[in-house]
Write an enzyme that holds these catalytic residues in place. Sequence first.
Site, PDB file in Angstrom:
ATOM      1  N   ASP A 143      28.010  39.166  13.183  1.00  0.00           N
ATOM      2  CA  ASP A 143      29.461  39.270  12.935  1.00  0.00           C
ATOM      3  C   ASP A 143      29.661  40.108  11.677  1.00  0.00           C
ATOM      4  O   ASP A 143      28.773  40.191  10.842  1.00  0.00           O
ATOM      5  CB  ASP A 143      30.092  37.882  12.746  1.00  0.00           C
ATOM      6  CG  ASP A 143      31.587  37.877  13.048  1.00  0.00           C
ATOM      7  OD1 ASP A 143      31.978  37.398  14.136  1.00  0.00           O
ATOM      8  OD2 ASP A 143      32.368  38.361  12.197  1.00  0.00           O
TER       9      ASP A 143
ATOM     10  N   ASP B 196      31.505  38.676  22.801  1.00  0.00           N
ATOM     11  CA  ASP B 196      32.840  38.054  22.754  1.00  0.00           C
ATOM     12  C   ASP B 196      33.672  38.732  21.671  1.00  0.00           C
ATOM     13  O   ASP B 196      33.954  38.145  20.625  1.00  0.00           O
ATOM     14  CB  ASP B 196      32.682  36.551  22.473  1.00  0.00           C
ATOM     15  CG  ASP B 196      34.023  35.820  22.532  1.00  0.00           C
ATOM     16  OD1 ASP B 196      34.948  36.321  23.200  1.00  0.00           O
ATOM     17  OD2 ASP B 196      34.137  34.762  21.898  1.00  0.00           O
TER      18      ASP B 196
ATOM     19  N   CYS C 154      39.421  39.410  25.742  1.00  0.00           N
ATOM     20  CA  CYS C 154      40.642  38.613  25.537  1.00  0.00           C
ATOM     21  C   CYS C 154      41.864  39.521  25.420  1.00  0.00           C
ATOM     22  O   CYS C 154      42.892  39.122  24.909  1.00  0.00           O
ATOM     23  CB  CYS C 154      40.503  37.705  24.317  1.00  0.00           C
ATOM     24  SG  CYS C 154      40.196  38.591  22.790  1.00  0.00           S
TER      25      CYS C 154
HETATM   26  N1  SAH Z   1      32.526  34.170  19.852  1.00  0.00           N
HETATM   27  C1  SAH Z   1      33.330  33.540  18.837  1.00  0.00           C
HETATM   28  C2  SAH Z   1      34.715  34.132  18.720  1.00  0.00           C
HETATM   29  C3  SAH Z   1      34.725  35.620  18.458  1.00  0.00           C
HETATM   30  S1  SAH Z   1      36.167  36.173  17.670  1.00  0.00           S
HETATM   31  C4  SAH Z   1      33.372  32.045  19.079  1.00  0.00           C
HETATM   32  O1  SAH Z   1      32.775  31.574  20.043  1.00  0.00           O
HETATM   33  O2  SAH Z   1      33.993  31.343  18.290  1.00  0.00           O
HETATM   34  C5  SAH Z   1      35.732  37.818  17.281  1.00  0.00           C
HETATM   35  C6  SAH Z   1      34.789  37.962  16.090  1.00  0.00           C
HETATM   36  O3  SAH Z   1      34.397  39.321  16.011  1.00  0.00           O
HETATM   37  C7  SAH Z   1      35.368  37.633  14.719  1.00  0.00           C
HETATM   38  O4  SAH Z   1      34.573  36.673  14.100  1.00  0.00           O
HETATM   39  C8  SAH Z   1      35.324  38.949  13.935  1.00  0.00           C
HETATM   40  O5  SAH Z   1      34.957  38.766  12.569  1.00  0.00           O
HETATM   41  C9  SAH Z   1      34.249  39.684  14.649  1.00  0.00           C
HETATM   42  N2  SAH Z   1      34.291  41.149  14.640  1.00  0.00           N
HETATM   43  C10 SAH Z   1      35.363  41.961  14.828  1.00  0.00           C
HETATM   44  N3  SAH Z   1      34.962  43.257  14.870  1.00  0.00           N
HETATM   45  C11 SAH Z   1      33.619  43.261  14.719  1.00  0.00           C
HETATM   46  C12 SAH Z   1      32.622  44.279  14.702  1.00  0.00           C
HETATM   47  N4  SAH Z   1      32.950  45.561  14.881  1.00  0.00           N
HETATM   48  N5  SAH Z   1      31.331  43.922  14.527  1.00  0.00           N
HETATM   49  C13 SAH Z   1      30.989  42.616  14.360  1.00  0.00           C
HETATM   50  N6  SAH Z   1      31.890  41.610  14.388  1.00  0.00           N
HETATM   51  C14 SAH Z   1      33.187  41.915  14.565  1.00  0.00           C
END
Ligand code: SAH
Length: 398
Positions: A244, A301, A341
């Site tokens: 993340d 995700d 989403c």
């Molecule tokens: N899978 C998680 C929810 C994901 S929400 C669960 O089960 O709870 C999306 C996540 O992607 C967030 O935590 C955000 O910080 C991260 N994110 C957004 N853009 C990103 C990127 N380019 N690389 C890595 N993480 C990213």
Amino acid sequence: MEAVVLKPGREKSLLRRHPWVFSGAVASEPSVAPGATMAVRGADGDVLGYGSWSPLSQIRVRMLAFGRDTVPDADFVRRLVAASVARRAGCGAARLVNAESDGLPGVVADLYSGWVVCQFTSAGAEYWKWTIADALMEFLPGCRGVAERADADVRAREGLARGGFAVLRGEEPPEFVEIDENGLRFLVDVRNGHKTGFYMDQRDARAAVRSLASGREVLNCFCYTGGFGVAAAAGGARSVVNVDVSEPALALARRNHELNAQTSQTLQTSQTPQTFVCADVFKYLRTCRDEGRKFDMVVLDPPKFAESRSQVMKAARGYKDINLLAMKLLRRDGVLATFSCSGAIDEELFLKILAEAAADAGRDFQVIGRTGHPFDHPVSLAFPEGRYLKGEILVCRG
Ligand code: SAH
């Protein structure tokens, strides 16, 4: 009662019980305060229903009741809350109110072990805020407090002030609220976490990942606070790499892993080495490719890539990019659990993007499962816009 009058022919969607009236459908506007309830009349003067007035939004009216007989008042709103809560009876952590689909436009209420965290993202939702908070305290057994998060960007579109976290009724929640999801434990940061703190909409998808994870080396992309990583470990994964960009999210992911590794009920998780990587997934997947790394399961995700229809093409390229890269990292018989989403991208388009990614990756994939909205995130049939979450579980056949 003040009324909005529609242009001729614009009553059709209301007759189908769709809850939004757009500015282009409105012939004459009422002089009521933002969020107040007014009647909606067709061009012929007939009352089609009653809704909340949003003078600054493109969505001028959000309907509360259809037909001329039910005039919504505080008691009507209280009864909607009570019914919505009753449909989740017995849940320790669940979405109690899912906005339009539960008849309360712009209102989200999430329950985390006795504490409720709401978001009010329309003028009407804001107008009924205190009634809703009181109703949650009254109708939710064991409710300890009701708080709100007023930091969602969409509030600006309705002319609502941006705020932070505030307790509306009852007690102040602890810094981290511990919840149970399918027998696993998670700490939720209700003040600073995304949305209201936890992505409960992925509960069923995490269960699916758990059931397929045994013996696999798992790459959990966009891990946030570790939901899929903990689930994979509980399912007996050989190892999990969590990625993340957010350091606070990763810190909580680490704590959530430790929390589950300590409990006897989920002994499996303690045997699964987990690593936590702070990186941009788009770059990290390329690094893995360049280093020749392989996995038996990849979870993708990502956050919403398309905020609106105008961003669909750009979002599609983003989805294709990460899915193509993930497909290349999978061993034969490896599982790709991939999600979107973005409401503006429907399942048909998502599958098309995945098919293109597979073709470009030169790999064969089968769909072995699909996930979507769990029961506490219902979608009203009259409101397809409420269906945003799609999940495809794919297996690599060669
Ligand atoms: N899978 C998680 C929810 C994901 S929400 C669960 O089960 O709870 C999306 C996540 O992607 C967030 O935590 C955000 O910080 C991260 N994110 C957004 N853009 C990103 C990127 N380019 N690389 C890595 N993480 C990213």
